[in-house]
Design an enzyme around this catalytic site. Sequence first.
Site, PDB file in Angstrom:
ATOM      1  N   GLU A 218     -59.109  70.431 -53.925  1.00 44.05           N
ATOM      2  CA  GLU A 218     -59.742  70.061 -55.197  1.00 44.05           C
ATOM      3  C   GLU A 218     -58.875  70.443 -56.402  1.00 44.05           C
ATOM      4  O   GLU A 218     -59.346  70.447 -57.527  1.00 44.05           O
ATOM      5  CB  GLU A 218     -61.142  70.676 -55.326  1.00 44.05           C
TER       6      GLU A 218
ATOM      7  N   ASP B 140     -56.722  60.875 -52.603  1.00 45.28           N
ATOM      8  CA  ASP B 140     -57.540  60.824 -51.393  1.00 45.28           C
ATOM      9  C   ASP B 140     -57.206  59.617 -50.520  1.00 45.28           C
ATOM     10  O   ASP B 140     -57.212  58.469 -50.993  1.00 45.28           O
ATOM     11  CB  ASP B 140     -59.018  60.769 -51.761  1.00 45.28           C
TER      12      ASP B 140
END
Length: 711
Positions: A127, A215
């Site tokens: 993250e 991602d």
Amino acid sequence: MSDRPLHFLFGIHNHQPVGNFESVVDDAIRQAYHPFLQTVADAGGDLRLTVHCSGGLLDTLKARARPTFDLLGRLAADGRVELLGGGFYEPILALLPDWDKVGQIQALREFIRAHFGVTPRGMWLAERIWEPHLPRLLREAGVEFVLVDDSHFALAGLDPEALGGYYLTEEQGATVAVFPINQRLRYLVPFANPEESIRYLESRRAAGAVTMTDDGEKFGVWPGTDKLVYGERWLTRFFEALQAAPWLRVSTFSRYLDAEPPAGRVYLPTAAYTEMGEWALPPAAGAQLDDARHRLLATPDGERLARLLRGGFFRNFLVKYPEMGDAYWKMLGLSRRVHEGLRRRPRDRRLLAARERLWQGQANDAYWHGVFGGCYLPHLRRSVKTSLIACERQLAAPRSTPDIECLHADVDGDGHLEVVVRGGALGLTLRPARGGSLTELTWTQGEVDVADVLTRRPEAYHRKVADRPRAHEDGEVKTIHSAPEVKEAGLTSLLRYDRFRRASLLDGLFPSDGELDPLEPWDVARRVVGEQPLAHEVETVPREVAVRCSLPDLDGLPLALEKSLRVVADEAAVTVRYRLRWSGEEPLAARWAVQCNLALSAGEAPGRYFRVDGRPSLGSRGRLDGAGALAMIDEWLGCELAIECDAPAAVAWAPVETVSLSETGFERIYQGSALLFAWPLALEPGQTWETSLRVRVGQVSAGATESRDSA
């Protein structure tokens, strides 16, 4: 414009949460991970890029998707793909004790070396949660470089559009290289035509190198991207366009690091990617930040100014969602025990097994909430808590006779004493400072916390929830930044918020007649104990713990409360006794009610029901008069959760449902069931009333065969 080639450092980050449904993981492998790697293999030429897979996902690929695992290995062995390391189970490194930071990084490093024959030099930071103390620990773990967002650099006063290559940062003299991920490209890839990304890269030729790693689920899992990326050959066309540009080199981080000097030195502040900072704020502040950003973007120089806005601090999620704050504090305590044990006995198999479960319980996905569900997804919370319970079981010394332990301390750093009980069959956390409420009830055998019910809270995005789903076309390609879809009508009716945390043993005095809503009865109460602080005493004797909580009156009403809990070592049960003494001058006619909020694995699914006539689902509403017990059954978990009363009660139940936001839109999620038990009171002055209930957890045999994946 420089005549030197621009290096494009392109890569993907693949991750699936520990405990995610097998079907979801399998779909991601089929739709995104494998076809992406196959497209890389088919591209040929001098195309080189970077791939990160979290350790838990690599374990899954090895066990259940060997062709994908082997394809990744071939690409790495051929030098076509550089593999990044990271924390094995994708933890937020900043939250972990230092020994777990280093241990998780080295565990993934060793897995990659053993299975693919290469040693990762850099890492993916989960993250992109950056804190300034990290460089020293990263270097200790063997990490040479790390990737963060260009928004981190903006908060240090640098212009993201002027960033290039990599920068050096340090802590106590330990240096690490930091590559800035380009936000502009994150938004373009794969949602815009490949030519638009090429034009942008050409405009940045003087940068030396531009980084875009994001991602892997964007390439096949996100709505519409399967058709776009592979059906319409977006990825193939993108690779062809990259290779066709004579001024562009698609390279890896290590190659660039070895060939080029740093662009400079930098000290980055505590930061995360832009959206994470917004999500970490309290709802009102989050809405204000969103409004401020939109107002700034409407000004002539708004995009540059908006970069200076920052959201909240990641650790505030542990306050915003105390359910996961509890898991964090439990994790810290277990980590200390594991570390101390391994320091004395480094090869102890039981301790090594405990550490593995601890590390699984550090997986980041359930500790926060944003577009990707996070703590709102019960199966992710359950996975984290199950791992921590399993770690605790491993640490418990084998005994021929069940024993019981009691910790009376401030276990979560909130300044109040909690009572934590661990027995052979049961574990619980009682909070006398919050009304004597029960926030943890662990069934040790099943490794499940049946008190894990998420509180209904306001979220900044709730103001965007509409009454009806919007019209959309099948296959529509969406980014997480698009207007969210409303997945069903009527969600606005669920935007109700809880007065108290969804704990158990929440108590109140109610009028003697009228129907009580089991979900939110408090508005009609005469008096509410709720989360009032109670005086308490703890008594521990061999194989038994008793806690006595008391309140001299209820907000000026002359009704004294005594609430006692008793736990015995070899029983998976807690007995709760209430004693009320009325000192008023007139008789009291009322009802005493106790709310319990409990959860098993699902609300509407086969084999999950209340043990009453008709077997209504755990997601149903219902009511019984004069009941002596109510049991929740979960055949998938093999669990029976029962509340038994010593005097008949009016019993009602209702589902606790939240509205949350995922990458597919706004959705209703069952978090657990609210159970309300009410007894009539008719007390003369000086008279006392007593009752008790017993919360019991035990094994139930499955009545049907079903896959755990159906949960």
